[in-house]
Design an enzyme around this catalytic site. Structure first.
Site, PDB file in Angstrom:
ATOM      1  N   LYS A   1      14.745  25.669  -6.907  1.00 31.54           N
ATOM      2  CA  LYS A   1      15.027  26.688  -5.888  1.00 31.54           C
ATOM      3  C   LYS A   1      14.111  26.433  -4.691  1.00 31.54           C
ATOM      4  CE  LYS A   1      13.572  31.145  -5.965  1.00 31.54           C
ATOM      5  NZ  LYS A   1      13.124  31.432  -4.588  1.00 31.54           N
TER       6      LYS A   1
ATOM      7  N   ASP B   1      17.600  29.541  -1.560  1.00 39.50           N
ATOM      8  CA  ASP B   1      17.363  30.990  -1.681  1.00 39.50           C
ATOM      9  C   ASP B   1      16.823  31.537  -0.360  1.00 39.50           C
ATOM     10  OD1 ASP B   1      16.822  33.572  -2.649  1.00 39.50           O
ATOM     11  OD2 ASP B   1      14.910  32.968  -3.543  1.00 39.50           O
TER      12      ASP B   1
ATOM     13  N   LYS C   1      18.477  34.133   1.191  1.00 42.89           N
ATOM     14  CA  LYS C   1      18.831  35.568   1.187  1.00 42.89           C
ATOM     15  C   LYS C   1      19.299  36.017   2.572  1.00 42.89           C
ATOM     16  CE  LYS C   1      15.262  36.693  -2.256  1.00 42.89           C
ATOM     17  NZ  LYS C   1      14.391  35.506  -2.136  1.00 42.89           N
TER      18      LYS C   1
ATOM     19  N   ASP D   1      22.637  39.456   7.742  1.00 38.51           N
ATOM     20  CA  ASP D   1      22.869  39.527   9.190  1.00 38.51           C
ATOM     21  C   ASP D   1      24.312  39.961   9.389  1.00 38.51           C
ATOM     22  OD1 ASP D   1      22.659  39.023  12.024  1.00 38.51           O
ATOM     23  OD2 ASP D   1      21.122  37.522  11.586  1.00 38.51           O
TER      24      ASP D   1
ATOM     25  N   THR E   1      13.488  42.108  -7.596  1.00 40.28           N
ATOM     26  CA  THR E   1      12.812  42.353  -8.867  1.00 40.28           C
ATOM     27  C   THR E   1      11.380  42.870  -8.684  1.00 40.28           C
ATOM     28  OG1 THR E   1      12.256  40.008  -8.917  1.00 40.28           O
ATOM     29  CG2 THR E   1      14.176  40.703 -10.199  1.00 40.28           C
TER      30      THR E   1
ATOM     31  N   ARG F   1       5.799  31.121 -10.343  1.00 40.87           N
ATOM     32  CA  ARG F   1       4.368  31.017 -10.637  1.00 40.87           C
ATOM     33  C   ARG F   1       4.011  30.716 -12.091  1.00 40.87           C
ATOM     34  NH1 ARG F   1       3.403  36.339  -7.143  1.00 40.87           N
ATOM     35  NH2 ARG F   1       5.537  36.563  -7.934  1.00 40.87           N
TER      36      ARG F   1
HETATM   37  O1  LIG Z   1      14.874  39.802  -6.578  1.00 42.43           O
HETATM   38  C1  LIG Z   1      14.331  38.688  -6.382  1.00 42.43           C
HETATM   39  C2  LIG Z   1      14.933  37.684  -5.646  1.00 42.43           C
HETATM   40  C3  LIG Z   1      14.302  36.483  -5.516  1.00 42.43           C
HETATM   41  N1  LIG Z   1      13.090  36.260  -6.075  1.00 42.43           N
HETATM   42  C4  LIG Z   1      12.484  34.918  -5.907  1.00 42.43           C
HETATM   43  O2  LIG Z   1      12.310  34.329  -7.194  1.00 42.43           O
HETATM   44  C5  LIG Z   1      11.067  33.665  -7.288  1.00 42.43           C
HETATM   45  C6  LIG Z   1      10.258  34.289  -8.383  1.00 42.43           C
HETATM   46  O3  LIG Z   1       8.993  33.688  -8.421  1.00 42.43           O
HETATM   47  P1  LIG Z   1       7.861  34.098  -9.482  1.00 42.43           P
HETATM   48  O4  LIG Z   1       6.679  33.316  -9.002  1.00 42.43           O
HETATM   49  O5  LIG Z   1       8.364  33.646 -10.822  1.00 42.43           O
HETATM   50  O6  LIG Z   1       7.658  35.566  -9.407  1.00 42.43           O
HETATM   51  C7  LIG Z   1      10.427  33.748  -5.903  1.00 42.43           C
HETATM   52  O7  LIG Z   1      10.731  32.557  -5.220  1.00 42.43           O
HETATM   53  C8  LIG Z   1      11.123  34.913  -5.230  1.00 42.43           C
HETATM   54  O8  LIG Z   1      11.275  34.703  -3.839  1.00 42.43           O
HETATM   55  C9  LIG Z   1      12.493  37.245  -6.792  1.00 42.43           C
HETATM   56  O9  LIG Z   1      11.385  37.082  -7.327  1.00 42.43           O
HETATM   57  N2  LIG Z   1      13.147  38.435  -6.943  1.00 42.43           N
END
Ligand SMILES: O=c1ccn([C@@H]2O[C@H](COP(=O)(O)O)[C@@H](O)[C@H]2O)c(=O)[nH]1
Length: 236
Positions: free
Chosen positions: A36, A63, A65, A68, A123, A214
């Site tokens: 991603k 990603d 998002k 617009d 999330t 992460r």
């Molecule tokens: O609702 C959402 C949409 C996108 N993300 C993205 O996913 C990864 C999660 O990264 P972690 O480090 O595992 O937390 C990150 O790139 C976000 O931009 C999301 O977390 N929640």
């Protein structure tokens, strides 16, 4: 099922530039994960980085998002399709006209078009965050409402938390893709995520794809962290 044909782990390359991103990618196997590229890395390294990932055999979820007006957003998803990405996304809260315009614009790409999905409720957000933007429904109810709108607009699925997956699979059907960030192995730090699940729980709940950043990229040994997750979910 997590198989070499359909790896369900998507590693979030949240790095400040292409050097650290490619240093990790060069240790990864396209049969075990997709990648991603999000706002930070794309803003720094752009389409050229996506081409480098494709040249290494990886499928890419762009990603960005998009959120617009319909004209602008549909042109942006077409630009992503020109780049050859596997998946691209918009915000469902951009509404019906915006999502329909994006879907229509991708039709000309035929079977080579990217999957088009919509972000429901981030999330990182819980009930208090929703209340702060005037939404008094629970995250589950808001996710469900936006997922129904997304499906009615003909998109392929949504970004949601794995916590909502059982309800969404029942409401929207098995083919509607659920892409779930907020994945945390038991030992991992929650960070800014609120609606989380472990990799195994998430797949059992009905997630189609696990977005993991992460817990892999910030691990002392990222490759070992990915291998541990891969071994946990292979066959699920
Ligand atoms: O609702 C959402 C949409 C996108 N993300 C993205 O996913 C990864 C999660 O990264 P972690 O480090 O595992 O937390 C990150 O790139 C976000 O931009 C999301 O977390 N929640």
């Amino acid at each position: 099922m997590q198989t070499p044909d359909n790896p369900r782990i998507i590693v979030a390359l949240d790095f400040p530039s292409d050097q650290p991103a490619l240093a990790l990618v060069d240790q990864l196997d396209p049969a075990k994960c997709r990648l991603k590229v999000g706002k930070e890395l794309f803003t720094r390294s752009g389409p050229e980085l996506v081409r480098k990932l494709h040249a290494r055999g990886f499928e890419v979820f762009l990603d960005l998002k998009f959120h617009d007006i319909p004209n602008t957003t549909s042109a942006a998803v077409a630009a992503a399709a020109d780049l050859g990405v596997w998946m691209v996304n918009v915000h469902a809260s951009g509404g019906e006209k915006m999502m329909t315009a994006c879907r229509d614009r991708l039709e000309s790409f035929g079977k080579d078009r990217p999957l088009l999905i919509a972000v429901t409720v981030l999330t990182s957000m819980g009930p208090g965050d929703l209340a702060g933007i005037g939404i008094t429904d629970s995250p589950e109810a808001q996710v469900s409402r936006l997922a129904t709108l997304t499906r009615n607009c003909g998109l392929d699925g949504v970004v949601c938390s794995a916590q909502e997956a059982p309800a969404l699979k029942a409401e929207q059907g098995a083919d509607f893709k659920l892409v779930t960030p907020g994945i945390r192995p038991l030992s991992a730090d929650k960070g800014d995520q609120q609606r989380i699940m472990t990799p195994t729980e998430a797949l059992k709940a009905g997630s189609d794809y696990l977005v993991i950043g992460r817990p892999i990229t910030q691990a002392a040994d990222p490759l070992a962290a990915l291998e541990a997750i891969h071994s946990e979910v292979v066959g699920l």
